[in-house]
Design an enzyme around this catalytic site. Structure first.
Site: not given
Ligand code: ADP
Length: 199
Positions: A13, A88, A127, A136, A147
């Site tokens: 994404k 999400r 990554r 990270r 996740r």
């Molecule tokens: P990835 O898509 O690689 O899992 P992101 O960078 O999108 O990672 O998100 C990392 C973390 O940030 C998530 O695991 C969550 O804890 C938090 N997070 C990000 N976006 C949201 C969201 N829309 N709602 C709730 N938590 C979020």
């Protein structure tokens, strides 16, 4: 142009959002990036989100809804945006609908990146290795597994939610980056032909 990119962690994404940002002069709004910045700056939101993120759980809906509502109204989003990592949950999707309705804005498309879960672990591992010191904390095998479960339970229902709105478009995210980008461009060309008109 207002888009949502939907897909599990590691689906690509962020990579595709950056390309769309350059191609269409629109903002990438990554709630993950915004939350990581808040954690780093030790803001009240960051302090609340830190442990939740390390575990791979979702930060509460009201926290992210608030962040997105504020960000969408910024002047640099007037040309449009790509939501990457938001919504999400179905509750976040409903909050987004209210935010957009209030501003009289419409989504152009929701693009789902379909990927094979087996491949995700190796992508995230790569990554992690390539990012050097900026590793990270949630890019461990255990956190990724968690996740993915959170994605399946709480985020995947959004696919049906957006199918119901007629805005869902699916792309095979297992192809190479350029092919995925080209597939997305083709979808957007259908949604907004004037963007790709020549002459
Ligand atoms: P990835 O898509 O690689 O899992 P992101 O960078 O999108 O990672 O998100 C990392 C973390 O940030 C998530 O695991 C969550 O804890 C938090 N997070 C990000 N976006 C949201 C969201 N829309 N709602 C709730 N938590 C979020």
């Amino acid at each position: 142009m207002r888009l949502i990119l939907l897909g599990p962690p590691g689906a690509g994404k962020g990579t595709q959002a950056k390309k769309l940002m350059e191609a269409h002069a629109i903002q990438q709004l990554s709630t993950g990036d915004m939350l990581r910045a808040a954690v780093k700056a030790e803001t009240p939101i960051g302090l609340k989100a830190k442990d939740i993120m390390v575990r791979g759980d979702l930060v509460p809906d009201d926290v992210v809804n608030q962040i997105v509502a504020e960000r969408i109204g910024d002047p640099d989003c007037s040309n449009g945006f790509i939501l990457d990592g938001f919504p999400r949950t179905v509750a976040q999707a409903e909050a987004l609908e209210a935010i957009l309705a209030e501003k009289q804005l419409e989504l152009d498309a929701v693009i789902e990146l379909q990927v094979d879960e087996e491949a995700l672990a190796s992508r995230v591992e790569k990554r992690r290795q390539e990012s050097g010191d900026a590793v990270r904390e949630d890019d461990t095998v255990e956190a990724l597994r968690h996740r993915l479960k959170v994605y399946r339970d709480q985020t995947a229902p959004l696919i049906e939610h957006y199918r119901g709105t007629g805005k869902l478009r699916s792309v095979d995210g297992m192809q190479d980056i350029e092919t995925v980008t080209a597939n997305i461009a083709a979808i957007l060309g259908e949604a907004r032909p004037q963007l790709y008109a020549t002459g």
